[in-house]
Design an enzyme around this catalytic site. Sequence first.
Site, mmCIF file in Angstrom:
data_model
loop_
_atom_site.group_PDB
_atom_site.id
_atom_site.type_symbol
_atom_site.label_atom_id
_atom_site.label_comp_id
_atom_site.label_asym_id
_atom_site.label_seq_id
_atom_site.Cartn_x
_atom_site.Cartn_y
_atom_site.Cartn_z
ATOM 1 N NE ARG A 53 20.902 -13.002 -12.330
ATOM 2 C CZ ARG A 53 21.558 -13.030 -13.521
ATOM 3 N NH1 ARG A 53 20.889 -13.189 -14.636
ATOM 4 N NH2 ARG A 53 22.859 -12.897 -13.560
ATOM 5 C CE1 TYR A 105 0.125 -4.663 0.632
ATOM 6 C CE2 TYR A 105 1.493 -4.895 -1.317
ATOM 7 C CZ TYR A 105 1.375 -4.730 0.046
ATOM 8 O OH TYR A 105 2.498 -4.629 0.823
ATOM 9 C CG ASP A 177 -2.984 -9.662 -6.876
ATOM 10 O OD1 ASP A 177 -3.135 -10.762 -6.317
ATOM 11 O OD2 ASP A 177 -2.213 -8.781 -6.458
ATOM 12 C CE LYS A 202 0.407 -11.276 1.981
ATOM 13 N NZ LYS A 202 1.084 -10.693 0.879
HETATM 14 O O1 P1T Z 1 4.205 -8.961 -0.110
HETATM 15 P P1 P1T Z 1 4.433 -9.512 -1.460
HETATM 16 O O2 P1T Z 1 4.662 -10.991 -1.483
HETATM 17 O O3 P1T Z 1 5.493 -8.770 -2.219
HETATM 18 O O4 P1T Z 1 3.061 -9.345 -2.289
HETATM 19 C C1 P1T Z 1 2.477 -8.103 -2.555
HETATM 20 C C2 P1T Z 1 0.989 -8.268 -2.697
HETATM 21 C C3 P1T Z 1 0.427 -8.377 -3.947
HETATM 22 N N1 P1T Z 1 -0.906 -8.516 -4.122
HETATM 23 C C4 P1T Z 1 -1.746 -8.581 -3.068
HETATM 24 C C5 P1T Z 1 -3.212 -8.734 -3.295
HETATM 25 C C6 P1T Z 1 -1.235 -8.500 -1.768
HETATM 26 O O5 P1T Z 1 -2.099 -8.576 -0.754
HETATM 27 C C7 P1T Z 1 0.160 -8.329 -1.561
HETATM 28 C C8 P1T Z 1 0.749 -8.194 -0.205
HETATM 29 N N2 P1T Z 1 -0.184 -7.865 0.780
HETATM 30 C C9 P1T Z 1 0.095 -7.693 2.105
HETATM 31 C C10 P1T Z 1 1.309 -7.770 2.635
HETATM 32 C C11 P1T Z 1 -1.094 -7.382 2.939
HETATM 33 O O6 P1T Z 1 -1.041 -7.506 4.174
HETATM 34 O O7 P1T Z 1 -2.126 -7.026 2.350
#
Ligand code: P1T
Length: 385
Positions: A53, A105, A177, A202
């Site tokens: 961790r 998001y 972000d 992503k």
């Molecule tokens: O899904 P996760 O890895 O926890 O990330 C969250 C997140 C944070 N910031 C942005 C700009 C994001 O687009 C996302 C996650 N977004 C999607 C799952 C979506 O389809 O837009």
Amino acid sequence: MDDSDERWGFTTRAIHVAQEPDPLTGSVITPIYQTSTYAQEDIGVHKGFEYSRTDNPTRNTVEAVIASLERGAHGLAFGSGMAAESTIVTLLNPGDHVIAGDDLYGGSRRLFSKVFEKYGLCFDYVDTTDPDAVHAAVQPRTRMIWIETPTNPLLRIVDIRATAEIAHEARAILVVDNTFASPYFQQPLTLGADVVVHSATKYLGGHSDLVMGVAVTSDEEIHASLKFHQNAVGGVPGPFDSWLLLRGLKTLALRMHAHESNAFAVARALQGRPEISRVIYPGLPDHPQHELAAHQMRGFGGIVTIDLAGGEKAARAFLRKSTLFTTAESLGGVESLADHPAIMTHASVPEAVRDEIGITGGLIRLSVGIEDEADLLADLEGALS
Ligand code: P1T
């Protein structure tokens, strides 16, 4: 960062930073250290690894690589983008005020309003494309400004340098972000941001086969606090996902070129179609912040958002007819995906807010993959017919 890190270009760094052949075996590829713990030679005597961790060699390698790609001093990896975001919010204290973009998001907004407000943090959502609006929202307890650029899903562009100036004047930190641009197209730390966060799920991973987040900073104090909370809160990724991310990063630049080239083709093909009332792509000259995007980014990205003139009914028909754009949440993988933000990714955003900022029933977010351009265009033609 050592000398080579300064000298090398983006992809050389993605492939070589912290990735010397394994001294034990010569393995060219960083091993997956699938272990939770490490033998101590004597009590408290160890090789720098006590418990996974806290530190794990595979995770530490991907953390070094992402820091280098973002031109930051320190990277930290998490079990999801949301885990990375939550850890960044732990930098704040009760009573602190945060200015956040009004087009984020949906999960980020939900994290702020449904999780952190009850711990005494205050959030204001403003149109961060307008620096005057951001400036006007500053309060004595403003300690953080949180932006996405390009935004999800409306692809608005926020001036990172101008927002950093407002933040620093207020003694607040700027968090960017950078999920939609990826570090290949935009490096917010070089424009004054204090922390960069990604959903590594992503473009960074790039193959829709992992869920991870990363945070990068060059500020020693911020890094020490984030590293402490990464271990104390514990939202870390496993070694195998860290390794998949490491592999994905090696082709990030190649993939981003392919995504962008196809996104341009899609945006141009859809522009002016009677079935579509709005094609949003920062690379199009009619995008309201096209000049800013051209200035602060090295490329315009792989997402195209469209608004179908026929509203939700037309959007549903379009999604059903397309075969190459799979209807799914997420984005940034090699395969094309289509999202209906109002019903899917941004359903947790209050309807009144969605209406106000333009997340309509006809809005579809296309994550344009790296398939052959002609096939994507033919598929979209079929979906519109
Ligand atoms: O899904 P996760 O890895 O926890 O990330 C969250 C997140 C944070 N910031 C942005 C700009 C994001 O687009 C996302 C996650 N977004 C999607 C799952 C979506 O389809 O837009």
